[in-house]
Scaffold this active site. Structure first.
Site, PDB file in Angstrom:
ATOM      1  CB  SER A 177      -0.852  -0.243   1.043  1.00  9.47           C
ATOM      2  OG  SER A 177      -1.975   0.993   1.066  1.00  9.47           O
ATOM      3  CG  HIS A 203      -3.924  -0.758  -0.791  1.00 11.92           C
ATOM      4  ND1 HIS A 203      -3.714  -0.739   0.311  1.00 11.92           N
ATOM      5  CD2 HIS A 203      -4.651  -2.231  -1.203  1.00 11.92           C
ATOM      6  CE1 HIS A 203      -4.251  -1.803   0.752  1.00 11.92           C
ATOM      7  NE2 HIS A 203      -4.608  -2.559   0.068  1.00 11.92           N
ATOM      8  CG  ASP A 299      -5.860  -5.551   2.283  1.00  8.35           C
ATOM      9  OD1 ASP A 299      -6.308  -6.517   2.602  1.00  8.35           O
ATOM     10  OD2 ASP A 299      -5.586  -4.983   1.375  1.00  8.35           O
TER      11      ASP A 299
END
Length: 364
Positions: A177, A203, A299
Site C-alpha cells: 500500500s 492499493h 490488509d
C-alpha cells in the site's frame, strides 16, 4: 491534548484548496495551517509554518509540482501527498513523484459532486495521517538502480540476481500500500528474466495501475503488465491488479489463471491484498511465496497467515525500510511471517528461498 497534524495545501485552484481545507479541518487530529496557489508561495509558507504534511497539486503555474518536489526532497525532505487528476498524463506524473520521494497520492476531489465525498474525505484523512508518520526518503535516486537493472548492469542498491531458474509452478505473491510503488520496483528490478510469475496487489485507483505496469515494464528484466481476466499466468511475467478489481489466482488444469472480480471492497480496498493472498493459499499452497510490503492498515495480514498455514513461505518488509510499517507489523503480530527482510535484500532472499526448494525449482 494531542498535537494536531499541520497540513499545508498547495493547489492552483481556489475551489480545490477550499474543499481540501474543509475536509482536513473536519478531522479532530489535523488542521490546515496554510494554503498556497503555487510552489513559490508554498516555499515561504513552509518556512513560516513548518507543516507536518504537504498536499501538492501535480500541475501548477510558475513551477510545476515535480520540479518543486525534487527541490524540496533535496533541500528539506518532508512528507508529501500528491493530488492528481485521473488522466494518463496525471498518473504518469504521479508515479514520477513517488519515485522522487512523495509518500502517497490521492485523486482530485470531484467539485460539486456530493456522492462519494464522505468516502473521499476518509481516504484523504487516512493518507495524511499515514504521511505524518512516514519515513521520508532522503535524496531518493531511483533511476540509477532501475536503469542498471533494465540493462543487465549491477547497481549497488539493487544487485541483479542472475541465478537462472526453471519453474512452471512457483509463484511470488506480493501485496503493498503506502510506499508500495517504489518498494515493488525495488523487488522486481533485480529478478532474472526466467523468474517465477509474480502477482501483485497494490492499493491504487483505476487509471493508475496501467501506467504503473508500463513504467515497471520498461525498468525490469521480467515482463510487467496489468492483469487481464482469464489470462494464463506465466513465468517471467508480473501481473498487477487493476485499480478497479480484485485479483485472484485460479487454476485451469495444470495452469495458473488470473481472475478479476468486482466484488465489494475488502478492508476498504479493491484490489485487496487479503483477497489475492487467500486465493494463493487455496490454489498454490506450498508452491507460493508470500511477500507483504510497506503500507498502512492491516490488509494482507490475515491472508498472509492463511498462505503460511497452507505451506507457503512468507516474507515481510522490515520496519526500518518501510515508508509506513502498518501491514507488515500486523502480519508479524498475527504470526504469518517466516522472514523479516530489509527491502534492499528482499529479492535476493526470495530467489534464495526458491532455489532451496528442491526439485520444484532447479538451477540450470
Amino acid at each position: 491534548m494531542q498535537k494536531k497534524i499541520k497540513v499545508l495545501c498547495v493547489d492552483d485552484s481556489a475551489l480545490i484548496r477550499s474543499l481540501m481545507t474543509e475536509i482536513i479541518n473536519s478531522q479532530p487530529d489535523m488542521e490546515v495551517c496554510a494554503t498556497a496557489p503555487d510552489p513559490l508561495v508554498a516555499r515561504e509558507l513552509i518556512k513560516q509554518h513548518n507543516p507536518d504534511v504537504l498536499t501538492l497539486d501535480v500541475e501548477m503555474p510558475r513551477m510545476d509540482g515535480l520540479d518543486f518536489l525534487e527541490k524540496l526532497m533535496r533541500l528539506r525532505p518532508m512528507p508529501v501527498v500528491m493530488v492528481s487528476s485521473l488522466t494518463e498524463r496525471g498518473s504518469e506524473i504521479t508515479l514520477r513523484a513517488l519515485e522522487l520521494g512523495a509518500v502517497d497520492f490521492v485523486t482530485k476531489p470531484r467539485v460539486g459532486i456530493r456522492d462519494g465525498m464522505l468516502e473521499y474525505a476518509e481516504k484523504l484523512a487516512d493518507k495524511v495521517r499515514a504521511a505524518s508518520r512516514a519515513r521520508v526518503r532522503q535524496n531518493p535516486q531511483p533511476h540509477a538502480a532501475a536503469a542498471a537493472a533494465a540493462h543487465g548492469q549491477t547497481a549497488a542498491a539493487a544487485p541483479l540476481i542472475n541465478n537462472p531458474l526453471v519453474s512452471t509452478e512457483k509463484l511470488i505473491i506480493v501485496g503493498a500500500s503506502t510506499g508500495g510503488t517504489e518498494a515493488i520496483r525495488e523487488v522486481l528490478t533485480p529478478l532474472p528474466p526466467d523468474a517465477p510469475a509474480v502477482l501483485i496487489a497494490q492499493h491504487m485507483p483505476p487509471g493508475f495501475t496501467r501506467s504503473f505496469a508500463q513504467r515497471l515494464n520498461g525498468l525490469c528484466r521480467i515482463s510487467v503488465k496489468e492483469a487481464e481476466h482469464g489470462e494464463r499466468v506465466l513465468p517471467g511475467h508480473a501481473y498487477i491488479a487493476p485499480g478497479h478489481a480484485h485479483l485472484l489466482l485460479a487454476r485451469s488444469g495444470a495452469n495458473y489463471i488470473a481472475h478479476l472480480s468486482d466484488d465489494p471492497p475488502v478492508n476498504r480496498h479493491r484490489p485487496s491484498v487479503d483477497v489475492l493472498f487467500r486465493s494463493a493459499a487455496q490454489h498454490a499452497g506450498k508452491n507460493a511465496l508470500g511477500v507483504i510490503l510497506t503500507g498502512m492498515g492491516r490488509d494482507g495480514a490475515a491472508g498472509l497467515l492463511e498462505m503460511k498455514k497452507a505451506g507457503a513461505y512468507t516474507f515481510a518488509q522490515d520496519e526500518a525500510s518501510c515508508v509506513v510499517f502498518g501491514m507488515p507489523r500486523e502480519a508479524i503480530a498475527m504470526g504469518g511471517v517466516d522472514d523479516v527482510a530489509p527491502l534492499s535484500d528482499m529479492s535476493r532472499r526470495i530467489m534464495a528461498r526458491l532455489a532451496s526448494m528442491g526439485d520444484r525449482v532447479q538451477r540450470v
